[in-house]
Design an enzyme around this catalytic site. Structure first.
Site, short mmCIF file in Angstrom:
data_model
loop_
_atom_site.label_atom_id
_atom_site.label_comp_id
_atom_site.label_asym_id
_atom_site.label_seq_id
_atom_site.Cartn_x
_atom_site.Cartn_y
_atom_site.Cartn_z
N HIS A 41 8.40 -2.38 0.61
CA HIS A 41 9.29 -3.03 -0.23
C HIS A 41 10.88 -2.01 0.02
CE1 HIS A 41 6.26 -6.26 -1.24
NE2 HIS A 41 5.67 -5.13 -1.82
N ASP B 112 1.06 -8.02 5.37
CA ASP B 112 1.15 -7.40 4.04
C ASP B 112 0.65 -9.40 2.76
OD1 ASP B 112 0.51 -5.15 1.48
OD2 ASP B 112 1.70 -7.07 0.89
N ASP C 242 -4.07 -7.07 1.27
CA ASP C 242 -4.08 -7.70 -0.34
C ASP C 242 -4.40 -9.00 0.63
OD1 ASP C 242 -1.86 -7.41 1.03
OD2 ASP C 242 -0.66 -6.45 -0.82
N HIS D 134 2.23 -9.33 0.58
CA HIS D 134 3.42 -9.60 -0.03
C HIS D 134 4.81 -9.57 0.72
CE1 HIS D 134 1.34 -8.53 -3.93
NE2 HIS D 134 1.93 -9.10 -4.28
ZN LIG Z 1 1.44 -6.37 -1.33
#
Ligand SMILES: [Zn+2]
Length: 342
Positions: free
Chosen positions: A159, A194, A283, A196
Site C-alpha cells: 500500500h 493479496d 488474506d 487488497h
Molecule cells: Zn491485504
C-alpha cells in the site's frame, strides 16, 4: 526455498487502528510474522537474515523527504507537548489544490500518511527498513541464480506509495525488490495476490512500462482501498497498458480465483519479463479475519503452482494475512505449491 527474515519487526507493534470509527489494536501484529516463520521452519526452509543493504534499495523507490520523515517523525513528535505515543495524522492536503510541503511534523504526518492504519512508533523505522532489506536481499538471491526466494516481510509494503504510508505499509517491499531486479532485467512484472488492491505498487509504476503491475483483489467498490483497484485503471502515459486490475466479487472461491489468475498469467507471459515479484498476501483465505474472499488452504498451492509455471525467477514477498489458525498452514501450502510445480 531460502527464507529471508529480519527480526527487527518485533518491537513494531502499532496500537492505533480505527475501524468504522472505533479505535482498536491494529490487526498487523508481530505474532503474524512469528507464525509465518514457524511454518516456514517446520517445513525445513532455510531461514537467513538479510545484510544491511544501506539506503540504496529504498532510496531507489521512495523520495528523500519521505524517508527523512519516516526516520525522524517519532522523535520529533514526542517533543511536542502532550504528544500521543504514536504518530497519527489528522489533516491531509486536498487533491488538485495548492500544497506547500509543511515544516511541522504534524503537517508532515498529514502529507505522508494516508490513513490511520500506519501509525509510527519508536521501532517502526527499524522494522520497515528490516523488511525492505529482506525484500532486496531476496531479489539479489534470485538475481544470483536462485529459482525463487521468499522475503518474510513485516510490516507489509504494497500500500505504500512513493511518498505516502497507508494500510499498515511504510516502505514498498515489492517495489524495492522489483526495482532491484531492474538492474539485471529490462522488464520485471509484479503480481499481487493479496486480498487488497496493491494501490501503492500501482501508483509507483503507473507511468512506467518497464515494470508491469497486475493485481487480483476484492472489488474496491466494497473493500479498501476504495479509490483504486478498478479494472479501468490501466496506467498513464508511457505506462498505459502496463497495469492490470482484476477485481473479484465478495466470496470468490478457488475456481473463480484461478480463472482470474489465468488471465493475469497470460498478460505476464505476453509481457515476457526477466523476473517476477509476487505480493504474497494470504488474506484472500476463507477464514482470514477480513472475510472478503474464500480461497481455501489447498487453493493457495494451486495458485502458486500456476505462478511457478510461468517459469520465471521469482521473489515471493509477504504482504497481508492476519491472525487465525490458518495463517501458518496457508503459507506452507503456498510455498509447497510453488516448489512442487517449479
Ligand atoms: Zn491485504
Amino acid at each position: 526455498m531460502k527464507v529471508v527474515y529480519s527480526d527487527h519487526h518485533l518491537a513494531h507493534d502499532p496500537r492505533a487502528f480505527i475501524v468504522r470509527g472505533r479505535m482498536q489494536r491494529s490487526n498487523e501484529q508481530p505474532e503474524r510474522a512469528l507464525r509465518l516463520l514457524a511454518a516456514a521452519r517446520a517445513d525445513g526452509h532455510e531461514v537467513i537474515a538479510p545484510p544491511d543493504l544501506g539506503a540504496g534499495p529504498r532510496a531507489a523507490v521512495h523520495t528523500p523527504e519521505y524517508l527523512r520523515f519516516l526516520e525522524t517523525a517519532y522523535a520529533r513528535w514526542r517533543q511536542l507537548p502532550d504528544a500521543s505515543e504514536e504518530v497519527l495524522p489528522n489533516i491531509h492536503p486536498f487533491p488538485g489544490q495548492p500544497c506547500t510541503y509543511p515544516e511541522s511534523v504534524v503537517g508532515q504526518a498529514g502529507f505522508h500518511m494516508g490513513d490511520t492504519a500506519c501509525s509510527i512508533g519508536p521501532d517502526t523505522w527499524r522494522a520497515a527498513t528490516g523488511a525492505a532489506n529482506a525484500a532486496a536481499h531476496a531479489a539479489q538471491l534470485v538475481a544470483d541464480g536462485e529459482r525463487a526466494a521468499y522475503a518474510l516481510c513485516r510490516p507489509p509494503g504494497h500500500h505504500a506509495y512513493v511518498d505516502r504510508a497507508n494500510g499498515f505499509c511504510y516502505l514498498n517491499n515489492c517495489a524495492i525488490a522489483a526495482q532491484h531486479l531492474r538492474q539485471f532485467h529490462a522488464r520485471v512484472a509484479i503480481l499481487d495476490i493479496d486480498m487488497h488492491h496493491g494501490n501503492g505498487t500501482q501508483g509507483i509504476f503507473y507511468r512506467r512500462s518497464d515494470v508491469l503491475t497486475v493485481s487480483l483483489h476484492g472489488d474496491p467498490r466494497l473493500f479498501t482501498p476504495f479509490f483504486t483497484g478498478h479494472a479501468h485503471e490501466r496506467g498513464e502515459g508511457e505506462g498505459l497498458g502496463y497495469n492490470l486490475n482484476l477485481p473479484l466479487a465478495r466470496g470468490t472461491g478457488d475456481d473463480a480465483y484461478l480463472a482470474a489468475l489465468a488471465e493475469a498469467c497470460a498478460t505476464i507471459r505476453a509481457y515476457a519479463p526477466g523476473a517476477l515479484v509476487v505480493a504474497l498476501g494470504l488474506d484472500a483465505h476463507e477464514r482470514d479475519p477480513y472475510q472478503a474472499l474464500a480461497v481455501t488452504t489447498p487453493g493457495f498451492a494451486r495458485i502458486t503452482a500456476e505462478i511457478a509455471r510461468l517459469g520465471l525467477p521469482t521473489v515471493l514477498v509477504q504482504e497481508g494475512g492476519y491472525l487465525s489458525d490458518d495463517l501458518g498452514p496457508n503459507l506452507s501450502s503456498a510455498l509447497r505449491g510453488f516448489a512442487g510445480a517449479a
